[in-house]
Design an enzyme around this catalytic site. Sequence first.
Site, mmCIF file in Angstrom:
data_model
loop_
_atom_site.group_PDB
_atom_site.id
_atom_site.type_symbol
_atom_site.label_atom_id
_atom_site.label_comp_id
_atom_site.label_asym_id
_atom_site.label_seq_id
_atom_site.Cartn_x
_atom_site.Cartn_y
_atom_site.Cartn_z
ATOM 1 N N ASP A 8 25.471 43.145 63.697
ATOM 2 C CA ASP A 8 27.124 41.759 63.982
ATOM 3 C C ASP A 8 27.484 41.970 65.820
ATOM 4 O OD1 ASP A 8 26.876 42.104 61.288
ATOM 5 O OD2 ASP A 8 28.733 43.336 61.242
ATOM 6 N N LYS A 106 26.914 38.788 55.819
ATOM 7 C CA LYS A 106 27.372 39.427 54.784
ATOM 8 C C LYS A 106 28.610 39.382 54.721
ATOM 9 C CE LYS A 106 27.526 42.853 58.284
ATOM 10 N NZ LYS A 106 28.459 43.572 58.281
ATOM 11 N N CYS A 151 29.199 49.354 60.786
ATOM 12 C CA CYS A 151 28.194 48.363 60.015
ATOM 13 C C CYS A 151 27.222 48.712 60.154
ATOM 14 C CB CYS A 151 28.444 47.404 60.355
ATOM 15 S SG CYS A 151 29.767 45.948 59.138
HETATM 16 C C1 VGL Z 1 32.563 45.472 60.664
HETATM 17 C C2 VGL Z 1 34.365 46.412 59.498
HETATM 18 C C3 VGL Z 1 34.768 45.404 59.542
HETATM 19 C C4 VGL Z 1 31.986 45.796 62.254
HETATM 20 C C5 VGL Z 1 32.706 44.340 59.809
HETATM 21 O O1 VGL Z 1 30.716 45.168 62.072
HETATM 22 O O2 VGL Z 1 30.993 47.019 61.748
HETATM 23 N N1 VGL Z 1 33.875 47.038 61.297
HETATM 24 N N2 VGL Z 1 34.058 44.296 59.458
#
Ligand code: VGL
Length: 204
Positions: A8, A106, A151
């Site tokens: 991410d 995702k 994540c």
């Molecule tokens: C994430 C919160 C919500 C992350 C993704 O990538 O850590 N955290 N969505």
Amino acid sequence: MKALLLIDIQNDFLPGGALAVPDGDAIIPLVNQLQPAFELVVATQDWHPADHKSFASNHPGKILFEQIDWQGLPQVLWPDHCVQETAGAAFASGVDWRRTEAIFRKGTDPQIDSYSGFYDNGHRKATGLAAYLKGRGVKEVYLAGLAADYCVSYSAMDSLAEGFATFLIEDATRAISMEGLEEARKAIREKGGQFVRSHNILAG
Ligand code: VGL
Ligand code: ZN
């Protein structure tokens, strides 16, 4: 076979983004330096529809960062982030993406959040990442990216459960909350996960 998982690394998780991780951009040069040490580089991408139930905006009367119960699972209510096809969902431009052979998206189901790159938070549906890595002969998974306490940690736990030797590259990740990271760190260690620093990898 060692794989580097880039979790991410998207604009919304960088300073100035909708769900900015403090100092998140500091990992970018490291992520680029680390890549040549790996035979395979794979990325995950948080990729939510605008009506995603992890967004506080989709729960009238609830407030940001509140934790609720949603369909039997605890859910933190986040600001709108990583909405499909928006600039915030795009990969950070400072990262060299040329060697990323596959991208696993995702968080696409509006009803369930997905922190891990392997499964949704209810472990109901696989993204296919574990099968892909196994198909490529991967035995060791190294993780970098954002956020360390969400994540990246959830991905590390699933990587361990899938039987991969799992290494979290501590200086190539940043957390939203330090307390959250400490808890996650314990859980990962208990399952046999290891914490390394990039110089350990770059030194050969
Ligand atoms: C994430 C919160 C919500 C992350 C993704 O990538 O850590 N955290 N969505
Ligand atoms: Zn998200």
